[in-house]
Write a protein that holds these residues in place. Sequence first.
Motif, mmCIF file in Angstrom:
data_model
loop_
_atom_site.group_PDB
_atom_site.id
_atom_site.type_symbol
_atom_site.label_atom_id
_atom_site.label_comp_id
_atom_site.label_asym_id
_atom_site.label_seq_id
_atom_site.Cartn_x
_atom_site.Cartn_y
_atom_site.Cartn_z
ATOM 1 N N ALA A 1 0.815 -1.217 0.000
ATOM 2 C CA ALA A 1 0.000 0.000 0.000
ATOM 3 C C ALA A 1 0.848 1.267 0.000
ATOM 4 O O ALA A 1 0.319 2.361 0.193
ATOM 5 N N THR A 2 2.141 1.155 -0.237
ATOM 6 C CA THR A 2 3.018 2.316 -0.134
ATOM 7 C C THR A 2 3.313 2.946 -1.494
ATOM 8 O O THR A 2 3.047 2.367 -2.557
ATOM 9 N N ARG A 3 3.890 4.123 -1.433
ATOM 10 C CA ARG A 3 4.259 4.827 -2.670
ATOM 11 C C ARG A 3 5.294 4.037 -3.461
ATOM 12 O O ARG A 3 5.255 3.998 -4.703
ATOM 13 N N GLU A 4 6.214 3.381 -2.751
ATOM 14 C CA GLU A 4 7.219 2.579 -3.430
ATOM 15 C C GLU A 4 6.583 1.417 -4.199
ATOM 16 O O GLU A 4 7.028 1.074 -5.295
ATOM 17 N N MET A 5 5.539 0.831 -3.632
ATOM 18 C CA MET A 5 4.833 -0.235 -4.346
ATOM 19 C C MET A 5 4.123 0.326 -5.570
ATOM 20 O O MET A 5 4.142 -0.267 -6.653
ATOM 21 N N ALA A 6 3.494 1.484 -5.416
ATOM 22 C CA ALA A 6 2.832 2.121 -6.558
ATOM 23 C C ALA A 6 3.840 2.441 -7.661
ATOM 24 O O ALA A 6 3.533 2.323 -8.859
ATOM 25 N N ALA A 7 5.051 2.811 -7.269
ATOM 26 C CA ALA A 7 6.085 3.087 -8.267
ATOM 27 C C ALA A 7 6.472 1.819 -9.026
ATOM 28 O O ALA A 7 6.722 1.851 -10.240
ATOM 29 N N GLU A 8 6.508 0.683 -8.320
ATOM 30 C CA GLU A 8 6.798 -0.587 -8.987
ATOM 31 C C GLU A 8 5.702 -0.935 -9.994
ATOM 32 O O GLU A 8 5.972 -1.409 -11.096
ATOM 33 N N VAL A 9 4.457 -0.695 -9.584
ATOM 34 C CA VAL A 9 3.340 -0.982 -10.490
ATOM 35 C C VAL A 9 3.428 -0.080 -11.724
ATOM 36 O O VAL A 9 3.249 -0.543 -12.866
ATOM 37 N N ARG A 10 3.718 1.193 -11.525
ATOM 38 C CA ARG A 10 3.824 2.101 -12.675
ATOM 39 C C ARG A 10 4.961 1.688 -13.602
ATOM 40 O O ARG A 10 4.850 1.793 -14.838
ATOM 41 N N ARG A 11 6.057 1.206 -13.021
ATOM 42 C CA ARG A 11 7.172 0.746 -13.852
ATOM 43 C C ARG A 11 6.765 -0.418 -14.752
ATOM 44 O O ARG A 11 7.182 -0.507 -15.912
ATOM 45 N N VAL A 12 5.911 -1.291 -14.230
ATOM 46 C CA VAL A 12 5.518 -2.496 -14.957
ATOM 47 C C VAL A 12 4.454 -2.209 -16.018
ATOM 48 O O VAL A 12 4.412 -2.857 -17.060
ATOM 49 N N ILE A 13 3.611 -1.198 -15.773
ATOM 50 C CA ILE A 13 2.494 -0.928 -16.677
ATOM 51 C C ILE A 13 2.967 -0.211 -17.941
ATOM 52 O O ILE A 13 3.770 0.725 -17.890
ATOM 53 N N ARG A 14 2.430 -0.645 -19.066
ATOM 54 C CA ARG A 14 2.729 -0.014 -20.348
ATOM 55 C C ARG A 14 2.036 1.343 -20.445
ATOM 56 O O ARG A 14 1.057 1.593 -19.741
ATOM 57 N N PRO A 15 2.475 2.220 -21.332
ATOM 58 C CA PRO A 15 1.782 3.493 -21.530
ATOM 59 C C PRO A 15 0.313 3.253 -21.868
ATOM 60 O O PRO A 15 -0.014 2.466 -22.754
ATOM 61 N N THR B 1 -1.632 8.209 -1.973
ATOM 62 C CA THR B 1 -0.386 7.475 -2.226
ATOM 63 C C THR B 1 -0.269 7.098 -3.697
ATOM 64 O O THR B 1 0.781 7.294 -4.328
ATOM 65 N N VAL B 2 -1.320 6.550 -4.259
ATOM 66 C CA VAL B 2 -1.296 6.170 -5.676
ATOM 67 C C VAL B 2 -1.160 7.409 -6.557
ATOM 68 O O VAL B 2 -0.426 7.409 -7.558
ATOM 69 N N ALA C 1 -4.892 13.947 3.345
ATOM 70 C CA ALA C 1 -4.478 12.612 3.783
ATOM 71 C C ALA C 1 -2.992 12.393 3.524
ATOM 72 O O ALA C 1 -2.431 12.901 2.543
ATOM 73 N N ILE C 2 -2.360 11.639 4.395
ATOM 74 C CA ILE C 2 -0.931 11.400 4.276
ATOM 75 C C ILE C 2 -0.639 10.405 3.148
ATOM 76 O O ILE C 2 -1.470 9.567 2.802
ATOM 77 N N VAL C 3 0.544 10.524 2.572
ATOM 78 C CA VAL C 3 1.033 9.564 1.588
ATOM 79 C C VAL C 3 1.790 8.471 2.336
ATOM 80 O O VAL C 3 2.691 8.755 3.132
ATOM 81 N N LEU C 4 1.430 7.212 2.093
ATOM 82 C CA LEU C 4 2.073 6.096 2.776
ATOM 83 C C LEU C 4 3.374 5.729 2.074
ATOM 84 O O LEU C 4 3.437 5.694 0.846
ATOM 85 N N TYR D 1 6.895 4.881 6.522
ATOM 86 C CA TYR D 1 5.770 5.180 7.428
ATOM 87 C C TYR D 1 4.464 4.796 6.750
ATOM 88 O O TYR D 1 3.977 5.500 5.873
ATOM 89 N N ALA D 2 3.905 3.645 7.161
ATOM 90 C CA ALA D 2 2.652 3.156 6.580
ATOM 91 C C ALA D 2 1.790 2.542 7.688
ATOM 92 O O ALA D 2 1.675 1.318 7.786
ATOM 93 N N PRO D 3 1.157 3.383 8.512
ATOM 94 C CA PRO D 3 0.345 2.876 9.631
ATOM 95 C C PRO D 3 -1.034 2.395 9.162
ATOM 96 O O PRO D 3 -2.078 2.937 9.548
ATOM 97 N N VAL D 4 -1.049 1.357 8.333
ATOM 98 C CA VAL D 4 -2.294 0.906 7.717
ATOM 99 C C VAL D 4 -3.312 0.480 8.760
ATOM 100 O O VAL D 4 -4.479 0.879 8.715
#
Length: 527
Positions: free
Chosen positions: A407-421, A444-445, A510-513, A517-520
């Motif tokens: 659920a973190t920004r780093e995970m969202a960055a990994e997803v964006r890296r994998v997704i095609r334009p 976060t996303v 809202a905070i970015v996770l 720091y990700a107090p889910v």
Amino acid sequence: MRTIAAMDSSPPEAADTATVADEPAGPPARALPTGLAATLVFVASGAVLVLETASLRLVGPYVGVTLQVTSSVIGVALAAIAYGAWIGGWLADRRDPRRLLAPALVLAGICTALTLPIVRYAGEVLRGGAAVGILLLTALAIFLPAALLASITPLVVKLQLADLRQTGQVVGRLSSIGTLGAITATLGTGFVLVAALPSTAIIISLAVLLGATGLVLAVYLRRQSRDTLPKPSRVTAAAAVLGLAGASLSAVAPTPCDVETAYHCASVEADPDNSTGRLLVLNSAWHSYVDLADPQHLEFEYTQWIGAVADMMAPPRAPLQAVHLGGGGFTMPRYLTATRPGTRNEVYEIDGGLVELGRRELDVQTGPELRARVGDARMLIGERPAQSADLVVGDAFGHLVVPWHLATREMAAEVRRVIRPGGIYAQNVIDHPPLRFIRSEVATVAAEFPHVALIAPPAALAGSQGANFVILASDRPLPLEPVRERLITSADGPVTVLSGTALDEFVDDAIVLTDEYAPVDQLLATA
């Protein structure tokens, strides 16, 4: 004055004798053989950690597997160790420890066996995630047997302290051995026992081990003491019989699962209104619905929303490259295969037992169009090449909570890296009022994707009920109008698609996770 003078004139030896005479009479307890003492401490300390680890599996189906539940199990276990050690030390100074060791082990075995029926009956009453219920259920599962086991070490230490000049050496050695026992049990249970045995078998085996150890120890100590220790009383025998009888209640106690995997208590239930419908239940929570005869049937609303997005993101029946974070019942991979022949689905599921259950009972057929990889989604998506997916579906949960590292920004960055334009990330999230987690997850996303939208029931967005939310994200404008039109005609209930200014107002500040720091779990707390 004469009395004082007479006392002052007494030799030191006489004063010492008078002091000792005031203490309880009785021969000093003999030390145990070093190996036996070490074994008892090792087994008792290890048993506490086996019980603690297995208890997480026992209480999970009733109160979930969340940070609060884990913290409660650890906290209750530590409290039991503290009180058990305190009481064991107090008793060791007042009774011959040799008379207490065997009964403590036997009672610990009985209480361990009773854990199963106690948790299963009490769990039905305390079902849910309320803090009081969590603490009470974990206390019922752990406290008494763990306290009895924790009393073993001070009893053994007392017996081994024959020479006060070696107190530090004795206490240090036995403390070290106890810690090694705890470490061994933790690693052995987590890496071996949980993967090889159901929690019921682990608990019963532990109970038998403790009871048998206590009985053997009782016989050994009585022979070594030349019959100065009493024989087991009828009360002890009756307690053992009652304990075993109580433990047998676990055979008829309500069990919440058909299959116990490494991570879940799982069951597949037939839909009484649809002969081919199957409901996957994990830890007593509905997770997936599969229609064995119709893979295009989407029962849950959030799957209907994701299906609508998948239908609108590319020309009809055009194949996609799809990645699924979490498998569950494999509902969406089956849907994409049916609606878009040739689609390549890669599913990341941490629980291999669920994959096998899907193959057996949910018509999951792996092959070129469906590849199931067992492992952590965060690790596996990091191995995928950049720009290799058209659609990423986030549907991974620990009970009803998105694992924090997904659920973190780093995970969202990994997803964006994998997704095609032009590709889309569709993430399923569950939240309840006051909706702090979903607001933070959207923020976060949005920190990684320039185009974000949110699909949810109007009542949930208004903060009047809990619900599923689906976050949509892409590096290109999303097909929101076609999705809205599709949802109007296909969704079972009213649904809103938020975007732009309306979404910004919903997210507010809202905070970015982040990984830092990700107090889910705290954001999900309703209080």
